[in-house]
Design a protein around this motif. Structure first.
Motif, mmCIF file in Angstrom:
data_model
loop_
_atom_site.group_PDB
_atom_site.id
_atom_site.type_symbol
_atom_site.label_atom_id
_atom_site.label_comp_id
_atom_site.label_asym_id
_atom_site.label_seq_id
_atom_site.Cartn_x
_atom_site.Cartn_y
_atom_site.Cartn_z
ATOM 1 N N CYS C 392 -7.994 -15.509 12.422
ATOM 2 C CA CYS C 392 -7.472 -16.290 11.297
ATOM 3 C C CYS C 392 -6.072 -16.837 11.524
ATOM 4 N N GLN C 393 -5.529 -16.630 12.734
ATOM 5 C CA GLN C 393 -4.210 -17.162 13.093
ATOM 6 C C GLN C 393 -3.055 -16.597 12.264
ATOM 7 N N ALA C 394 -3.301 -15.566 11.490
ATOM 8 C CA ALA C 394 -2.180 -14.956 10.770
ATOM 9 C C ALA C 394 -1.220 -14.377 11.793
ATOM 10 N N LYS C 395 0.066 -14.537 11.591
ATOM 11 C CA LYS C 395 1.032 -14.070 12.565
ATOM 12 C C LYS C 395 1.633 -12.735 12.140
ATOM 13 N N ASP C 396 1.638 -11.797 13.087
ATOM 14 C CA ASP C 396 2.266 -10.489 12.887
ATOM 15 C C ASP C 396 1.752 -9.762 11.646
ATOM 16 N N GLN C 397 0.496 -9.919 11.401
ATOM 17 C CA GLN C 397 -0.091 -9.242 10.234
ATOM 18 C C GLN C 397 -1.066 -8.176 10.724
ATOM 19 N N PHE C 398 -0.558 -7.279 11.517
ATOM 20 C CA PHE C 398 -1.468 -6.329 12.143
ATOM 21 C C PHE C 398 -1.138 -4.896 11.795
ATOM 22 N N GLU C 399 -2.178 -4.071 11.851
ATOM 23 C CA GLU C 399 -1.933 -2.641 11.880
ATOM 24 C C GLU C 399 -2.543 -2.106 13.181
ATOM 25 N N ASP C 400 -2.017 -0.969 13.671
ATOM 26 C CA ASP C 400 -2.502 -0.411 14.934
ATOM 27 C C ASP C 400 -3.954 0.021 14.807
ATOM 28 N N TYR C 401 -4.652 -0.150 15.861
ATOM 29 C CA TYR C 401 -6.079 0.190 15.834
ATOM 30 C C TYR C 401 -6.437 0.739 17.208
ATOM 31 N N ARG C 402 -6.952 1.950 17.244
ATOM 32 C CA ARG C 402 -7.160 2.616 18.529
ATOM 33 C C ARG C 402 -8.614 2.507 18.966
ATOM 34 N N PHE C 403 -8.804 2.208 20.241
ATOM 35 C CA PHE C 403 -10.166 1.993 20.732
ATOM 36 C C PHE C 403 -10.717 3.133 21.578
ATOM 37 N N THR C 404 -9.861 4.082 21.991
ATOM 38 C CA THR C 404 -10.336 5.089 22.953
ATOM 39 C C THR C 404 -11.585 5.825 22.500
ATOM 40 N N ASP C 405 -11.645 6.130 21.225
ATOM 41 C CA ASP C 405 -12.741 6.966 20.760
ATOM 42 C C ASP C 405 -13.901 6.146 20.198
ATOM 43 N N LYS C 406 -13.813 4.826 20.348
ATOM 44 C CA LYS C 406 -14.885 3.983 19.814
ATOM 45 C C LYS C 406 -15.994 3.823 20.849
ATOM 46 N N LYS C 407 -17.185 3.896 20.392
ATOM 47 C CA LYS C 407 -18.309 3.567 21.256
ATOM 48 C C LYS C 407 -18.413 2.038 21.296
ATOM 49 N N ALA C 408 -19.082 1.543 22.302
ATOM 50 C CA ALA C 408 -19.187 0.092 22.418
ATOM 51 C C ALA C 408 -20.544 -0.266 23.017
ATOM 52 N N GLU C 409 -20.791 -1.563 23.075
ATOM 53 C CA GLU C 409 -22.066 -2.053 23.568
ATOM 54 C C GLU C 409 -21.771 -3.190 24.540
ATOM 55 N N ILE C 410 -22.546 -3.236 25.618
ATOM 56 C CA ILE C 410 -22.297 -4.294 26.596
ATOM 57 C C ILE C 410 -22.773 -5.634 26.024
ATOM 58 N N PHE C 411 -21.863 -6.593 26.000
ATOM 59 C CA PHE C 411 -22.231 -7.932 25.533
ATOM 60 C C PHE C 411 -22.724 -8.759 26.709
ATOM 61 N N THR C 412 -21.975 -8.714 27.780
ATOM 62 C CA THR C 412 -22.465 -9.303 29.025
ATOM 63 C C THR C 412 -21.768 -8.583 30.161
ATOM 64 N N PHE C 413 -22.235 -8.812 31.355
ATOM 65 C CA PHE C 413 -21.659 -8.078 32.486
ATOM 66 C C PHE C 413 -21.969 -8.826 33.769
ATOM 67 N N THR C 414 -21.324 -8.375 34.854
ATOM 68 C CA THR C 414 -21.716 -8.836 36.177
ATOM 69 C C THR C 414 -21.558 -7.704 37.166
ATOM 70 N N GLN C 415 -22.260 -7.836 38.280
ATOM 71 C CA GLN C 415 -22.076 -6.914 39.399
ATOM 72 C C GLN C 415 -21.416 -7.752 40.486
ATOM 73 N N ASP C 416 -20.124 -7.572 40.662
ATOM 74 C CA ASP C 416 -19.357 -8.461 41.515
ATOM 75 C C ASP C 416 -19.251 -7.881 42.925
ATOM 76 N N ASN C 417 -19.923 -8.543 43.860
ATOM 77 C CA ASN C 417 -19.895 -8.059 45.244
ATOM 78 C C ASN C 417 -18.664 -8.521 46.003
ATOM 79 N N LEU C 418 -17.997 -9.491 45.464
ATOM 80 C CA LEU C 418 -16.858 -10.064 46.158
ATOM 81 C C LEU C 418 -15.589 -9.275 45.870
ATOM 82 N N ALA C 419 -15.570 -8.651 44.704
ATOM 83 C CA ALA C 419 -14.347 -7.984 44.266
ATOM 84 C C ALA C 419 -14.014 -6.822 45.187
ATOM 85 N N ASP C 420 -12.746 -6.576 45.326
ATOM 86 C CA ASP C 420 -12.244 -5.518 46.184
ATOM 87 C C ASP C 420 -12.342 -4.187 45.441
#
Lengths: 392, 390, 482, 473
Positions: C392-420
């Motif tokens: 929504c482009q609101a500026k500096d209107q945030f509260e802290d939100y922690r992600f460590t304990d959140k479960k998630a779901e893969i939206f998309t992915f790749t298997q990168d053979n080129l990456a080091d």
């Protein structure tokens, strides 16, 4: 209200080096070759150039305006270095056009160059920018592969079906490139070869990726009213648009990874500027940013050449071949030219220029009126897109 | 307690040339020393009934002797007792003969030091790693010099002058001996000005590292004259081991070694010697360092305690002096191939008593003493030989 | 009374059959398998995992100290307990300390934490231990050692096991050691090491403890002490002290291997998983001396049964295909450098600026439109905290939100053979968190063949790579474990 | 009240003038000199020295814990506190712990000791801190860093300094650091390091503890606050409101920044001058900060005879060259030495009482004292009838010596081979350290010091050497 650039400036000369792994040439060599071909094509002397725009990304290809003035020995002319990721070349041309349209200069040079093959590695680094070092261990193919994964998933294509669809794109580009003496790759390939190629970043294989090349291209831009003084067949600029995204793809769950909003919006704006209402019909041909096959596929939809989710049908129907309704990558594209970053946008323009002037040889498209070039810098989730339209 | 006196005799001896014998292996040294001894005694190798071999770091088991000499199925014993090892081989051979067990035995000592690539002597073993760490032989004997000078009121300059004279004397004698490692005279100035190895000891205060071997044929005294007219009789053998390294001995004075006094006391008693300075004709002592020879004069009763300097200044121990010491040049000129040294010294006293020493010959030699000191000074052996019974 | 208020553990997903060492080198194959840390794990990440397990359902604000015990700290001069405390989102006014040098460092840290709480200087202290010791290739240690971590929370309230007494002895013997310059564990002759070290000192401490508190072997439900690499000594000590075989806690040798400074604590966690209220446990550990403790389990133990602990982590595993993978992961061979551009130089100022974002995986939630968002940036110039809402482009209107304990779901992915990467292909995932929020992470502990769009994942704290003197820790996704 | 019962310090004998470093490399010289550990010193040996200084007149057997704090521990897996406790003859039933990884480890250990005493799990705990950090040659940091150790005895009776309050904050920042594989200290941009690391954290902790106790700068006789360099330190104490005369010098000009022992060493220096009733604010820094409020008691007069900082500072010799420093720290490749020492875990363990504890045997029959321990008396042959006594704190005289040029293998010759004579004729064979060979004399007085002798069999082998007595004590 902002005006349009349409028909205010014209390109009266262009030059383009051969692209490829030009081990024996430096960036300066490439600059000189592209610029002098353009001078000659425009029938001007080097001293006629009043200002220049120099597009290059990496410091090893040249920094500041000096990167251009030194090899060309431009005498104390204003030269601006432009950098805008993979859209760098297009943006150099864009700024040159604005300066001429503003009436400040009569004759200017826009030149892009990149010398990538002096690094001893494959791939493009991020240079010496400091970072926190916690970005994912990902490469450019990896970033775009995530579009393929999601595109297949969203439109119900099995990986095999998806890959087969994408394979049509490099097969077509290689066919075109084989007809172009300046292309890096001039060899036809088959669908089977594409499908059997080693995987670079699943689901993308080697033939889904563009090459790594050196190259340079240049344009001489003048005011539209002066154009005919230089040549009978100048190419007029119809639209210059650029869209830079807010980078929400890595943050916002709204971002769908099956299209690039920046491309869609840049296209919309360019069509409006050029007065195009039905792009698929009105655009005669296009050079788009096919860094990977999946990129071209989604660009077709974002530029409204194909309906959403249905590019497969057009690819299978041959719509974008040289003989099709809307030839795309008539010169072979990034696929065959590789992507010397600063040069690419101008290289695309060079093909549109030749085609409009009827000088494309065996690749010549019949009776083209409007050509579109599209550059995309960055990654799907966060990018800069240019969309330029030129015509007779 | 009985004495070994006059019970056994040496009827043949051999000694290799000493030196940096790069071209010679241990087998060469053994063979050369043994065959010279065989020839000297006029015996056949097959006459040998038993053998004792002394080496510290150049061989193991009796086999190290029997293999090069091809001694067939006879008992060979390997003995080791630090720097007294050569003497120990002789000592045990003498005891076995004296016991009546054997008639003709071989005692041989050898050491091949120049295959290690090191300048100094090899490793002392068995000491605690932290204590062993930086211990060197010159460093240990320099303790004596420091303390001797301090105790008897010598300035370092006076002290160094005194011990330098010992080096000069030994180099002079060595220059006269064809088998010596160093055969070159040195001057007092050269010795005093030489580089310091472990202060106050300089380069010429130290004996060199050398290869060599020496051997003796021992028989019962009663049989000796069957082999030769001038056998040499064993008069006494004293051996003393310390109960603690001097480094750790409470109240140790660092000006003399009890083991020397005790070993010589034993030997004098067996030989019936009351006044060694008068009665001994010639002595070869363990001059690993010049300071060692100085204190040995006192330990062995040749000089009064604290007054060896006077004898050194007076030339008492030169070839022409009252009691010639190191008539062959000593460890200073011969170096110290450890297992060989005791027998090399005995070789000199044997030859002197037989009157075969040419320009080095001492007049009317009757009793010869050889002395080895194993260290870090903790074992001492004194062997006295004579050229007549009684 | 001070006691343990929670426990947690961590065992890496990967195991290597000890037969694989035999295949590589011949010689002797010990039985069983050992746990192998992934290439992106080290003692800091494993200690963090164990601590996260231990913190389940516990407000970080209630923990006012974190002690880290290891002999394989990735830094010589930089406190690792601080890194872990930021990953756990502990506050700033906390006690932190790194205990090292001894395989007993874990119990030494426990004793120190007890002191701090008893002294009233802290209310609740986390002790987290992990080790990743290397045995030289082709040696016994390579087979016998394992990687893992354990964490205990000590406090006075909600105690699941009271610590009723302790006894320590110190002994200057170094049969197994590493100098400051050593990479691999060294050992003196094994019989001497065991006869005079482990088998002498540990029983001395245990008997000393029992004597001090007037307890007999029969008074304990379980006896928990670490095992040396020669596993036979473990029961022998128990026998010598007159404990029954049934009382002895398994040493994890067959399943995990010797985890150094973490072993005793891991075994204690395993014991607590099975313990019943009222059980008395003898807990001890060895290393340049020995520490011994008497624990008594309380009814509160039932409240912490949801930990992954040892049992669940043990069950969740993948066996490595071969020894060569192990060698590669541990960096024991030099591989051809990837022909890829150099990484951008790590900006330490940038890492510091974003320490909560990077180590604590803190994002924000827009107070205007409620959209959670995590910004790690595109790489250029370092990530920057979000200032303007992506939605929504609101500026500096945030509260802290922690992600460590959140479960998630893969939206998309790749298997990168080129990456080091040490473990190609690089699996990169775009994930959507439950409750909102999108981010891109490397994925670890995954089977590339099984990654799918829509697959559920969780976050794990890992080392991304080492650059110019800095270990770059960050979060990755992994398939749900346990 | 719990507090500091005794203090001690150690500063190596050698100093290197910073101008000597600047002369070698060019560029500016910081003022003053830095303390340089001798080639046979490390963080363990320096901690031992400080602990001895701290426990002067105190029996090691009465101390029931030893904590060691360092970022330069010579072992990754082997407890150094145990080694130190063995040297100090502390018993076996003691608490030992190594605190590491952080320049604040010294005060972290101090807090742990306070906790242990307060919790009743120990009566007296020694807290030692030592560091011997390396800076890259040619770097400015090379001029800054120095080597030293400090020690406190923490207990709850007869305390010389009461610890009235303490406060810790923890802070994740990679400002000055070393990885497990680094030899040299790394540092990020200096201004950032100072502003966002040191200044911010220490100010926060110091202000918070003053506020919590209702105190302000004027309430303190001294502010003992860690300072990485004099300028940053001066700016910080000024911001905290302290007058110049209240501020304890950082010792930068005389010793350098010593890392873990830095703040403790400053506290020792402050206590040397302190009077009963003085309030002291004490703070240290490293990945966060620790702050303490201290109050000096009358017992301070009881422990005045320490060598501490003042006396150790006065006792010194300047290294003749930068090259000597390089060789001390093994920063240049030196010729290989044919060392005779063969380390053996078994032997070292078996003999730890006399090797580390410096124990001699004293015959119960004849009273003869022999070093090392002898089972059968050298004097009267009595078997296994002796008491162990420690010679570590005995003073002796040099009975004889040699200046051995070959023992060192050509590195830093000569080795001063020494025979030390203690009372009753006890001989102690060892090397001499921290001494100019030209000044060695028979009968000169010497004292014993534990040093790192050699590295063999991948152990650091520690043993005793003698040295001319440092001043005091």
């Amino acid at each position: 209200m902002a005006e349009s650039i349409k028909n205010k400036v014209a390109i009266v000369g262009m030059g383009c080096t051969k692209f490829g792994e030009l081990w024996d040439k430096s960036a300066s060599d490439l600059i000189v070759e592209a610029a002098y071909e353009a001078y000659e094509d425009a029938g001007i002397e080097p001293k006629d150039v009043q200002a220049a725009w120099f597009g290059t990304l990496y410091e090893f290809s040249g920094m500041a305006g000096l990167g251009l003035t030194v090899p060309l020995r431009l005498q104390y002319k204003p030269v601006t270095r432009v950098e805008n990721m993979c859209a760098t070349g297009s943006d150099a041309l864009r700024n040159a056009c604005y300066a001429v349209a503003a009436g400040v200069y009569d004759i200017v040079l826009a030149l892009g160059v990149e010398k990538l093959k002096d690094q001893g590695i494959s791939g493009l680094g991020m240079g010496a920018f400091a970072s926190t070092g916690v970005s994912p261990t990902i490469t450019a193919p990896g970033m775009f592969a995530m579009m393929a994964t999601k595109y297949f998933a969203r439109y119900g294509l099995s990986p095999d079906e998806g890959k087969r669809m994408l394979a049509l794109i490099p097969v077509r580009s290689h066919h075109n490139g084989a007809l172009n003496p300046k292309a890096h790759y001039q060899r036809e390939i088959t669908i089977e070869q594409v499908l059997a190629a080693p995987i670079v970043a699943w689901p993308l294989g080697i033939f889904d990726c563009c090459g790594m090349s050196d190259g340079s291209a240049a344009a001489i831009v003048v005011r539209a009213e002066d154009a005919k003084k230089f040549r009978p067949d100048p190419v007029y600029v119809k639209a210059l648009q650029m869209c830079v995204g807010p980078g929400e793809g890595q943050i916002s769950t709204d971002y769908d990874y099956t299209h690039v909003e920046e491309t869609y919006r840049a296209g919309l704006a360019a069509y409006a500027e050029a007065g195009i209402t039905d792009p698929r019909k009105e655009v005669s041909m296009a050079e788009v940013h096919d860094c990977f096959s999946i990129t071209e596929a989604t660009i077709m939809e974002d530029l409204q050449f194909s309906p959403r989710g249905r590019v497969k049908e057009d690819l299978e129907a041959g719509t974008f071949t040289l003989e099709g309704d809307l030839p795309v990558q008539p010169d072979g594209g990034l696929k065959c030219f590789g992507h010397p970053i600063g040069a690419s946008g101008l290289r695309m323009m060079y093909e549109m220029y030749l085609q409009l002037q009827g000088k494309a040889g065996p690749r010549q498209i019949k009776n083209p009126q409007l050509g579109l070039t599209h550059n995309m810098g960055g990654q799907p989730s966060s990018c800069t897109v240019s969309c330029l339209i030129v015509g007779l | 307690m009985e004495s070994i006196r006059d019970k056994v005799a040496i009827i043949g001896m051999g000694c290799t040339r000493f030196g940096e014998l790069w071209e010679k292996g241990t087998d060469d040294l053994i063979v050369e020393a043994a065959y010279e001894a065989y020839e000297d005694a006029g015996i056949d190798p097959n006459d040998i009934q038993a053998a004792w071999v002394g080496t510290v770091a150049s061989g193991m088991m009796g086999e190290c002797l029997s293999t090069p000499l091809k001694l067939r199925n006879i008992p060979v014993t390997h003995v080791e007792n630090a720097c007294a090892t050569g003497h120990e081989a002789l000592r045990n051979a003498c005891f076995a003969v004296a016991s009546g067990m054997y008639d003709i035995v071989l005692a041989l000592g050898f050491e091949k030091l120049k295959d290690t690539g090191l300048g100094g002597l090899g490793v002392g073993r068995g000491l605690h790693p932290t204590l062993e760490m930086r211990r060197t032989a010159p460093g240990t004997f320099a303790f004596i010099a420091t303390r001797y000078f301090h105790t008897y009121g010598l300035t370092p300059e006076q002290g160094k002058q005194t011990i330098a004279k010992i080096a000069v004397k030994n180099h002079h004698n060595g220059s006269l001996h064809p088998k010596a490692h160093f055969r070159r005279e040195v001057t007092l100035e050269q010795v005093i000005n030489a580089p310091i190895i472990a202060w106050p000891l300089g380069l010429f205060d130290c004996c060199p590292t050398t290869d060599g071997a020496a051997a003796a044929i021992v028989v019962p005294a009663a049989m000796a004259k069957r082999f030769r007219q001038d056998p040499i009789y064993i008069k006494g053998i004293g051996l003393s081991s310390a109960q603690l390294l001097p480094h750790f001995r409470p109240n140790f004075g660092w000006t003399s070694f009890t083991v020397n006094k005790e070993a010589s006391r034993q030997a004098y008693e067996q030989a019936g010697i009351k006044d060694p300075r008068k009665e001994i004709s010639v002595a070869c002592v363990h001059d690993c360092f010049t300071i060692t020879e100085l204190v040995i004069y006192e330990d062995l009763g040749f000089s009064p305690v604290g007054r060896a300097k006077e004898d050194v200044d007076a030339g008492t121990f030169t070839l022409e002096g009252e009691l010639p010491i190191q008539s062959d040049g000593g460890l200073k000129s011969f170096g110290h191939p450890i297992g060989a040294s005791g027998l090399r010294m005995t070789y000199e006293t044997y030859k002197q008593l037989q009157g075969k020493c040419d320009v080095r010959q001492i007049k009317n030699a009757r009793l010869g003493l050889s002395h080895t000191l194993g260290g870090p000074p903790q074992v001492s052996c004194v062997t006295i030989v004579g050229n007549s019974l009684g | 009374m001070v006691g343990i208020t929670s426990y947690g553990a961590y065992i890496p997903l990967h195991r290597l059959s000890r037969e694989e060492f035999f295949r590589a080198w011949g010689g002797l194959a010990l039985p069983g398998e050992r746990a192998v840390a992934n290439f992106d794990e080290d003692s800091v990440t494993m200690a963090t995992e164990a601590a996260i397990d231990c913190m389940k359902g516990i407000d970080p604000k209630t923990v006012d100290g974190l002690f880290f015990a290891t002999t394989t700290s990735p830094y010589r001069e930089k406190q690792c307990s601080t890194i872990i405390s930021v990953a756990l989102d502990l506050g700033r006014e906390i006690r932190t300390a790194d205990f090292t040098g001894s395989l007993r460092a874990g119990t030494i840290a426990i004793a120190s934490a007890m002191d701090a709480i008893n002294a009233g200087a802290a209310k609740s202290i986390m002790i987290t231990a992990a080790d990743l010791r290397l045995g030289a290739p082709a040696g016994d240690f390579e087979q016998a050692l394992g990687d893992g971590g354990a964490a205990l929370l000590l406090g006075e309230k909600g105690v699941i096991a009271t610590i009723e007494g302790s006894y320590s002895i110190s002994d200057d013997f170094s049969g197994v050691w590493r100098s400051d310059a050593d990479t691999f564990v060294r050992t003196w002759e094994d019989r001497m090491v065991l006869d005079e070290g482990y088998s002498a000192v540990l029983p001395e401490a245990i008997s000393g403890l029992m004597k001090k508190y007037n307890l007999a072997p029969g008074d304990f439900a379980k006896v928990v002490y670490d095992a040396p690499t020669d596993i036979r000594r473990h029961p022998r000590v128990a026998g010598g002290l007159k404990f029954d075989a049934a009382q002895l806690q398994d040493s994890l040798f067959m399943t995990v291997g010797n985890t150094g400074a973490a072993l005793a604590m891991m075994m204690l966690v395993a014991a607590l998983e099975e313990a019943k209220p009222g059980d008395r446990i003898l807990f001890a550990s060895y290393g340049n001396g020995a520490d011994a403790f008497v624990l008594q389990v309380t009814p509160e133990i039932e409240k912490v049964r949801d930990r992954r602990g040892i049992k669940n982590h043990l069950a969740s595993k993948r066996v490595l295909a071969n020894y060569e993978t192990y060698v590669r992961w541990r960096g024991l061979i030099t591989l051809e450098a990837a022909r890829r551009p150099d990484r951008s130089p790590t900006s330490i100022a940038g890492l510091w600026r974003d320490r909560r974002i990077i180590l604590g995986l803190w994002g924000v939630k827009c107070k205007v439109c409620g959209t959670p968002q995590y910004a790690q940036g595109a790489g250029l110039g370092g990530s920057t905290p979000l200032r303007v809402c992506v939605n929504c482009q609101a500026k500096d209107q945030f509260e802290d939100y922690r992600f460590t304990d959140k479960k998630a779901e893969i939206f998309t992915f790749t298997q990168d053979n080129l990456a080091d990467t040490v473990d190609p292909p690089a699996t990169i995932t775009v994930v959507d968190f439950e409750g909102g929020g999108r981010a891109v992470f490397d994925m670890t502990d995954r089977d590339p063949a099984e990654v799918k769009v829509g697959m559920p994942v969780e976050m794990t704290f890992r080392k991304l790579y080492f650059d110019r003197g800095v270990h770059n820790y960050f979060w990755k996704t992994r398939p749900l474990r346990c | 009240m719990i507090g500091i019962k005794s203090y001690g310090a150690y500063i190596p004998y050698y100093r290197l003038s910073r101008s000597e470093i600047a002369k070698t490399w060019g560029g500016p010289a910081l003022p003053g000199e830095k303390a340089v550990a001798n080639q046979d010193e490390d963080s363990i040996t320096m901690a031992v020295e400080a602990a001895f200084d701290c426990t002067r007149g105190i029996d090691g057997a009465n101390i029931d814990g030893l904590f060691f704090a360092s970022t330069t521990s010579p072992y990754k897996e082997k407890q150094c506190s145990t080694i130190i406790a063995t040297v100090l003859d502390m018993g076996k039933e003691i608490r030992t712990a190594d605190f590491a990884d952080c320049l604040r480890a010294g005060t972290t250990a101090l807090r742990a000791a306070l906790d242990a005493v307060k919790a009743g799990s120990a009566k007296n705990i020694l807290v030692t801190a030592a560091d011997c950090r390396l800076a890259y040659p040619y770097s400015m940091l090379e001029q800054s860093l120095g080597d030293a150790a400090a020690c406190f005895l923490i207990g709850d009776s007869d305390v010389a300094v009461e610890i009235e309050d303490c406060l810790s904050i923890s802070y994740e920042i990679t400002d000055v650091w070393r990885t497990d594989e680094d030899d040299f200290v790394r540092e990020w941009e200096e201004r950032w390091v100072i502003t966002h690391g040191y200044s911010q954290n220490v100010e926060e902790a110091a202000s918070a503890i003053m506020k919590r106790n209702g105190l302000s700068a004027k309430d303190f006789a001294k502010a003992v606050i860690y300072g990485p360099d004099p300028r940053s330190h001066a700016a910080l104490v000024r911001r905290l409101g302290f007058e110049e005369n209240q501020v304890q010098d950082t010792l930068f000009a005389t010793i350098g920044n010593t890392g873990t022992p830095s703040a403790p060493l400053m506290l020792v220096a402050a206590l040397e001058e302190a009077k009963a009733g003085d309030n002291i604010l004490f703070a240290s820094y490293g990945d966060g900060a620790d702050a303490f409020i201290l109050k000096v008691t009358e017992q301070i007069e009881r422990i005045r005879e320490r060598r501490g900082v003042k006396i150790h500072l006065a006792s010194k010799a300047l290294l003749p060259s930068y090259g000597k420093y390089l060789s001390f720290r093994k920063l240049v490749q030196l010729p290989p030495q044919a060392l005779r020492g063969t380390g053996s875990a078994t032997i070292m363990w078996r003999t730890k009482n006399w090797v580390l504890g410096c124990h001699a045997s004293k015959c119960r029959k004849c009273g003869l004292i022999t070093y090392p321990i002898q089972r059968v008396c050298y004097g009267c042959q009595a078997k296994d009838d002796y008491d162990e006594i420690s010679l570590s704190r005995e003073k002796g005289t040099l009975f004889t010596f040699s200046l051995d040029n070959i023992a060192s293998g050509g590195i830093n010759p000569p080795i001063i081979q020494s025979v030390v004579r203690f009372q009753g004729g006890t001989q102690f064979y060892c090397m001499m350290t921290d001494c100019d060979p030209k000044e060695v004399r028979v009968d000169m007085p010497v004292e014993m010091t534990l040093r790192r002798l050699h590295e063999e069999a991948n152990f650091h082998n520690y043993f005793w050497k003698c040295r001319p007595p440092r001043e005091g004590g």
